[in-house]
Design a protein around this motif. Structure first.
Motif, PDB file in Angstrom:
ATOM      1  N   PRO A 347       0.813  -1.219   0.000  1.00 31.25           N
ATOM      2  CA  PRO A 347       0.000   0.000   0.000  1.00 31.25           C
ATOM      3  C   PRO A 347       0.851   1.276   0.000  1.00 31.25           C
ATOM      4  N   LEU A 348       2.130   1.138   0.355  1.00 28.24           N
ATOM      5  CA  LEU A 348       3.021   2.296   0.285  1.00 28.24           C
ATOM      6  C   LEU A 348       3.307   2.667  -1.169  1.00 28.24           C
ATOM      7  N   VAL A 349       3.278   1.673  -2.045  1.00 30.98           N
ATOM      8  CA  VAL A 349       3.546   1.885  -3.463  1.00 30.98           C
ATOM      9  C   VAL A 349       2.251   2.157  -4.226  1.00 30.98           C
ATOM     10  N   PHE A 350       1.182   1.475  -3.837  1.00 33.59           N
ATOM     11  CA  PHE A 350      -0.134   1.667  -4.464  1.00 33.59           C
ATOM     12  C   PHE A 350      -1.133   2.081  -3.376  1.00 33.59           C
ATOM     13  N   PRO A 351      -1.128   3.353  -2.998  1.00 29.96           N
ATOM     14  CA  PRO A 351      -2.034   3.822  -1.935  1.00 29.96           C
ATOM     15  C   PRO A 351      -3.500   3.610  -2.311  1.00 29.96           C
ATOM     16  N   ASP A 352      -4.283   3.238  -1.301  1.00 36.65           N
ATOM     17  CA  ASP A 352      -5.731   3.077  -1.472  1.00 36.65           C
ATOM     18  C   ASP A 352      -6.098   2.003  -2.487  1.00 36.65           C
ATOM     19  N   GLU A 353      -5.207   1.036  -2.675  1.00 39.35           N
ATOM     20  CA  GLU A 353      -5.512  -0.110  -3.546  1.00 39.35           C
ATOM     21  C   GLU A 353      -5.115  -1.397  -2.838  1.00 39.35           C
ATOM     22  N   VAL A 354      -5.805  -2.470  -3.197  1.00 37.89           N
ATOM     23  CA  VAL A 354      -5.349  -3.806  -2.823  1.00 37.89           C
ATOM     24  C   VAL A 354      -5.366  -4.655  -4.090  1.00 37.89           C
ATOM     25  N   HIS A 355      -4.292  -5.437  -4.289  1.00 41.89           N
ATOM     26  CA  HIS A 355      -4.158  -6.285  -5.467  1.00 41.89           C
ATOM     27  C   HIS A 355      -4.274  -7.750  -5.030  1.00 41.89           C
ATOM     28  N   PHE A 356      -4.929  -8.557  -5.843  1.00 45.24           N
ATOM     29  CA  PHE A 356      -5.052  -9.989  -5.609  1.00 45.24           C
ATOM     30  C   PHE A 356      -4.525 -10.759  -6.813  1.00 45.24           C
ATOM     31  N   THR A 357      -3.961 -11.927  -6.544  1.00 44.99           N
ATOM     32  CA  THR A 357      -3.573 -12.875  -7.594  1.00 44.99           C
ATOM     33  C   THR A 357      -4.482 -14.084  -7.429  1.00 44.99           C
ATOM     34  N   ILE A 358      -5.364 -14.295  -8.388  1.00 41.19           N
ATOM     35  CA  ILE A 358      -6.458 -15.251  -8.204  1.00 41.19           C
ATOM     36  C   ILE A 358      -6.337 -16.412  -9.181  1.00 41.19           C
ATOM     37  N   GLY A 359      -6.094 -17.590  -8.667  1.00 37.59           N
ATOM     38  CA  GLY A 359      -6.086 -18.793  -9.493  1.00 37.59           C
ATOM     39  C   GLY A 359      -7.496 -19.325  -9.632  1.00 37.59           C
ATOM     40  N   LEU A 360      -7.960 -19.472 -10.841  1.00 38.05           N
ATOM     41  CA  LEU A 360      -9.316 -19.971 -11.073  1.00 38.05           C
ATOM     42  C   LEU A 360      -9.336 -21.487 -10.924  1.00 38.05           C
ATOM     43  N   MET A 361     -10.183 -21.967 -10.041  1.00 36.53           N
ATOM     44  CA  MET A 361     -10.304 -23.404  -9.831  1.00 36.53           C
ATOM     45  C   MET A 361     -11.266 -23.981 -10.857  1.00 36.53           C
ATOM     46  N   GLU A 362     -10.723 -24.697 -11.820  1.00 33.33           N
ATOM     47  CA  GLU A 362     -11.513 -25.258 -12.913  1.00 33.33           C
ATOM     48  C   GLU A 362     -10.921 -26.616 -13.293  1.00 33.33           C
ATOM     49  N   TYR A 363     -11.729 -27.653 -13.242  1.00 35.35           N
ATOM     50  CA  TYR A 363     -11.242 -28.980 -13.631  1.00 35.35           C
ATOM     51  C   TYR A 363     -12.444 -29.892 -13.902  1.00 35.35           C
ATOM     52  N   SER A 364     -12.184 -30.992 -14.589  1.00 37.69           N
ATOM     53  CA  SER A 364     -13.249 -31.942 -14.908  1.00 37.69           C
ATOM     54  C   SER A 364     -13.067 -33.229 -14.111  1.00 37.69           C
ATOM     55  N   VAL A 365     -14.128 -33.649 -13.476  1.00 38.95           N
ATOM     56  CA  VAL A 365     -14.162 -34.916 -12.739  1.00 38.95           C
ATOM     57  C   VAL A 365     -15.529 -35.531 -12.981  1.00 38.95           C
ATOM     58  N   LYS A 366     -15.561 -36.815 -13.234  1.00 39.96           N
ATOM     59  CA  LYS A 366     -16.807 -37.554 -13.454  1.00 39.96           C
ATOM     60  C   LYS A 366     -17.636 -36.939 -14.594  1.00 39.96           C
ATOM     61  N   ASN A 367     -16.916 -36.560 -15.657  1.00 42.25           N
ATOM     62  CA  ASN A 367     -17.538 -36.012 -16.858  1.00 42.25           C
ATOM     63  C   ASN A 367     -18.333 -34.734 -16.580  1.00 42.25           C
ATOM     64  N   ARG A 368     -17.873 -33.971 -15.592  1.00 43.56           N
ATOM     65  CA  ARG A 368     -18.545 -32.714 -15.269  1.00 43.56           C
ATOM     66  C   ARG A 368     -17.494 -31.657 -14.915  1.00 43.56           C
ATOM     67  N   ARG A 369     -17.725 -30.435 -15.383  1.00 44.93           N
ATOM     68  CA  ARG A 369     -16.812 -29.337 -15.079  1.00 44.93           C
ATOM     69  C   ARG A 369     -17.057 -28.845 -13.659  1.00 44.93           C
ATOM     70  N   HIS A 370     -15.994 -28.816 -12.878  1.00 45.58           N
ATOM     71  CA  HIS A 370     -16.068 -28.321 -11.510  1.00 45.58           C
ATOM     72  C   HIS A 370     -15.391 -26.954 -11.443  1.00 45.58           C
ATOM     73  N   THR A 371     -16.001 -26.032 -10.706  1.00 44.57           N
ATOM     74  CA  THR A 371     -15.394 -24.717 -10.513  1.00 44.57           C
ATOM     75  C   THR A 371     -15.526 -24.318  -9.051  1.00 44.57           C
ATOM     76  N   GLY A 372     -14.621 -23.449  -8.613  1.00 47.00           N
ATOM     77  CA  GLY A 372     -14.705 -22.924  -7.263  1.00 47.00           C
ATOM     78  C   GLY A 372     -15.738 -21.818  -7.172  1.00 47.00           C
ATOM     79  N   VAL A 373     -16.125 -21.478  -5.957  1.00 44.55           N
ATOM     80  CA  VAL A 373     -17.116 -20.430  -5.751  1.00 44.55           C
ATOM     81  C   VAL A 373     -16.645 -19.112  -6.360  1.00 44.55           C
ATOM     82  N   CYS A 374     -15.446 -18.682  -5.984  1.00 44.08           N
ATOM     83  CA  CYS A 374     -14.946 -17.398  -6.477  1.00 44.08           C
ATOM     84  C   CYS A 374     -14.482 -17.467  -7.928  1.00 44.08           C
ATOM     85  N   SER A 375     -14.153 -18.656  -8.407  1.00 43.48           N
ATOM     86  CA  SER A 375     -13.709 -18.794  -9.794  1.00 43.48           C
ATOM     87  C   SER A 375     -14.775 -18.309 -10.768  1.00 43.48           C
TER      88      SER A 375
END
Length: 553
Positions: A347-375
């Motif tokens: 926040p000292l470099v980017f005041p009033d901001e927050v940055h996130f690095t978000i990995g999308l949870m996506e994969y296939s199991v039992k012939n169905r696409r699974h995703t995470g809530v936030c994905s």
């Protein structure tokens, strides 16, 4: 309600006749349970003292004869930061024998982690080893802790009531057996506006990772790299519809959620966890389901854990069908918890901001696409200009050294790079002279070298002294960060042993946590010519001195 610390914080008078209730709480849940036990004991006429592990003199526990202990566990089996000093003292050689004392323990945690109540169990084993008697069995609590906590209070206080004199006048009116919850995450919510949302990874690759920037203007609370923010999202309506159809439930059926009546469909969308399951959820389902195959299945613990890693609630009810009511079904589910994301900027470099690095949870199991809530929430339903509900989750166990001259060794895989991006930004901003060494690993260099340009710029400027990357799928034989650690074992040990470097490990607990820890032990043992016992003691000293810090998810 606010409970002031009693005189027992500095004195343990009347220890033979008094009940001492000690809590170690990160979010306030353990404290809430301890307060209930304290009030119930006084209601019964028992002299009770309430103690906070973060402020009590740990040595006073040896003078206590009647002990109730409520403690949470942080992540994968670690004591919370506020508990560390008390935990370290009780497990040290300084503690005298505690024969003649009695105790009971409430262990809180999150069952999405394997060792979710480990701190409570550690305390139990230590007290038994010191000669103390367990007067009432340890009770485990998942994130839905209230009912188990109340049951523990009833059982444990009743066990001491049978032994202790009633030195206070019992209260005649009926006791209100309810937990006064601490400030909830909802109370701390801040609606942050999305100002940037971009994909870090390249199209055509299996794995997708996003960079997200939120405006924290008027947030009013300071945060720093190492902290996290909880993000609220709701379940996919399509997944809920599939679940209702499979169970043959009417979505308009009314169910109780937190003493409120809701339509079943809305409750499944907003209140219950359905995209992941834990062994505890499967075991609860097995108790209700009349399914012989499932009862046999859960006997194999390792198989059950593997199943929970990739399957969700829809898989569970499809694979092991049963006649179950909507009330029974919602009764086995965990409440929908916010997802935590590390602060990926200073926040000292980017005041009033927050940055996130978000990995999308996506994969296939039992012939169905699974995703995470936030994905699905971030990838499909959020755009620049939208507001996202978030709250701050400070992490005192993952901090840049106060000494700017001290070297840092950072080991990350995937989105574990997030806090280290913030660390490096802050070290550059403060003109820190301590060297910085980063080990980073992922699948493919072409797509998964997250923040590559920024890291190369840090290296050119000298902020990043060393950078070792491992991209496991870019060659026939997989290469991971631990391979590069071993290749640099001599220099690593020199940084650790002779230059007092602080070591940070951040990444997925299942795919890198154990291997990196084992590699670190191997390097210390080999380069330091230490026995297994000496290596363990050395690593424990690193932890105690906050020179080995982990953030595994």
């Amino acid at each position: 309600m606010l409970i002031k610390e009693t005189a027992a914080e500095t004195s343990v008078e009347n220890s033979e006749a008094a009940l001492h209730i000690i809590y170690g709480s990160r979010s306030g849940n353990s404290m809430a349970a301890a307060i209930l036990a304290h009030e119930f004991a006084i209601h019964l006429g028992i002299q009770s003292y309430l103690h906070d592990m973060s402020t009590i003199d740990p040595a006073t526990i040896a003078s206590m004869k009647n002990i109730l202990l409520a403690v949470s566990t942080h992540g994968e089996g670690d004591p919370p930061a506020v508990v560390e000093d008390f935990y370290a003292y009780l497990h040290s050689s300084e503690v005298p024998a505690m024969k003649g004392s009695s105790f009971s323990i409430l262990a809180l945690g999150d069952s999405s982690y394997t060792d979710y109540c480990k701190t409570g169990h550690d305390f139990r084993l230590r007290l038994l080893a010191l000669g103390s008697e367990e007067i009432s069995p340890l009770m485990e609590c998942d994130i839905d802790y209230e009912e188990n906590a109340k049951a523990w209070v009833r059982q444990s206080v009743a066990a001491f009531e049978a032994r202790l004199p009633k030195t206070l006048k019992p209260t005649e009116k009926e006791f209100a057996f309810e937990i006064n919850k601490p400030e909830t995450d909802d109370d701390k919510l801040f609606y942050a506006k999305v100002v940037e949302l971009k994909m870090l990874t390249q199209p055509g690759f299996e794995k997708r990772t996003m960079h997200k920037v939120l405006s924290m203007d008027k947030f009013g609370t300071s945060f720093q790299p190492g902290d996290s923010f909880g993000v609220y999202a709701h379940n996919s309506r399509l997944l809920v519809d599939k679940l209702l159809k499979t169970l043959a439930f009417d979505g308009t059926h009314a169910v109780e959620v937190g003493n409120k009546s809701k339509l079943l469909k809305e409750a499944l969308i907003h209140d219950f966890e359905i995209t992941l399951i834990t062994p505890l959820v499967v075991e609860k389902y097995a108790e209700i389901a009349q399914n012989t195959q499932l009862r046999e299945f859960i006997k194999d613990t390792s198989h059950l854990e593997r199943y929970c890693l990739v399957c969700d609630v829809l898989d569970l009810v499809t694979d092991f069908p049963s006649q179950i009511s909507p009330e029974e079904f919602t009764g086995i589910l965990r409440k929908l918890a916010p997802r935590l994301y590390s602060v990926a900027n200073s926040p000292l470099v980017f005041p009033d901001e927050v940055h996130f690095t978000i990995g999308l949870m996506e994969y296939s199991v039992k012939n169905r696409r699974h995703t995470g809530v936030c994905s699905t929430y971030f990838a499909d339903r959020v755009e620049v200009g939208d507001s996202v509900p978030v709250y701050l989750e400070p992490n005192e166990k993952f901090r840049i050294p106060d000494d700017d001259t001290r070297p840092m060794i950072m080991i990350a895989t995937g989105t574990g790079i997030a806090p280290f991006r913030g660390f490096l930004q802050q070290r550059e901003h403060s003109k820190a002279t301590g060297e910085n060494w980063l080990f980073f690993g992922d699948r493919h260099a072409e797509s998964d070298f997250l923040y590559e340009n920024e890291l190369e710029e840090f290296r050119k400027k000298g902020v990043l002294s060393k950078l070792n990357t491992a991209f496991s799928r870019d060659q026939k034989h997989k290469i991971y960060v631990q391979h590069h650690m071993l290749e640099n074992s001599k220099d690593l040990f020199d940084w650790i042993h002779n230059r007092d470097a602080v070591i940070y490990i951040c990444g997925n607990k299942r795919t890198m946590g154990k291997d990196v820890k084992a590699t670190l032990e191997k390097i210390i043992s080999s380069e330091g010519k230490m026995t297994a016992e000496q290596t363990n003691a050395y690593i424990q000293k690193l932890r105690t001195r906050k020179r080995l810090q982990t953030d595994l998810y």
